[in-house]
Design a protein around this motif. Structure first.
Motif: not given
Length: 203
Positions: A54-82
């Motif tokens: 979706e990020l690669k296909r999205e040409g609108d900067a704001r819409s792409a930023e929303r997708i990027a935030r969702r990717i970053q949320q996935e990246w930030s989940q380590s699976g470990s509370a500590s």
């Protein structure tokens, strides 16, 4: 005998009608049998693959930023509370410019969970802020081995190349970023500026 045959035929007819009615019931209720089957949940990798598409296909900067935030949320989940807690502490320390404290937490993160790409990326960012470029590049390398599409880490590499006056490698890095995240304005601006600089030098 004919009476028994007629009863049997009637029963079969009624049974067939009841079966047909039951089969048609989901359709009359607005649902098809296919819709009642639950789809399997996406794995983390499947979700990231979809979001990057979706990020690669999205040409609108704001819409792409929303997708990027969702990717970053996935990246930030380590699976470990500590580990997540130490990431939060590191972020607070960095915001307070207590970079040595932030590094202490991030050293623990990458030790406890060496396959967590975002831990390496955050530590690379702290090293970059402290102008420890060699250490930052080493952590960027680890990040990209775990997540080759990490446009944040590649952006960090591009900035190090620019800061050390290696403009062509910086251009190549920004182009890699835009291959992943075409609507990222910061990357577009940096690439344009560097390209103009190189063009000016060749005149």
């Amino acid at each position: 005998m004919r009476f028994v045959i007629l009863i049997g035929a009637t029963v079969l007819s009624l049974s067939a009608a009841a079966f047909a009615a039951a089969a048609d019931e989901p359709v009359r209720n607005g649902a098809s049998p296919e819709n009642t089957i639950e789809k399997p949940a996406e794995s983390r990798e499947q979700k990231l693959d979809r979001l990057f598409g979706e990020l690669k296909r999205e040409g609108d900067a704001r819409s792409a930023e929303r997708i990027a935030r969702r990717i970053q949320q996935e990246w930030s989940q380590s699976g470990s509370a500590s580990v997540d807690l130490m990431m939060q502490w590191a972020q607070k320390a960095a915001a307070a410019r207590k970079y040595d404290v932030a590094l202490d937490f991030l050293d623990q993160v990458v030790t406890l969970q060496p396959d967590f790409a975002e831990g390496w990326n955050r530590r690379a960012t702290i090293h970059y802020t402290m102008k420890n470029y060699a250490k930052s590049m080493a952590d960027i390398d680890r990040t990209l081995k775990l997540e080759p599409r990490h446009y944040g880490a590649i952006s960090g590499l591009a900035r190090i190349m620019s800061d050390t006056d290696r403009k062509e490698p910086a251009i190549n890095a920004w182009q890699r970023v835009l291959d992943i995240y075409p609507a990222l304005r910061a990357a577009q601006d940096q690439l344009g500026t560097l390209s103009e600089d190189i063009a000016g030098q060749s005149i």
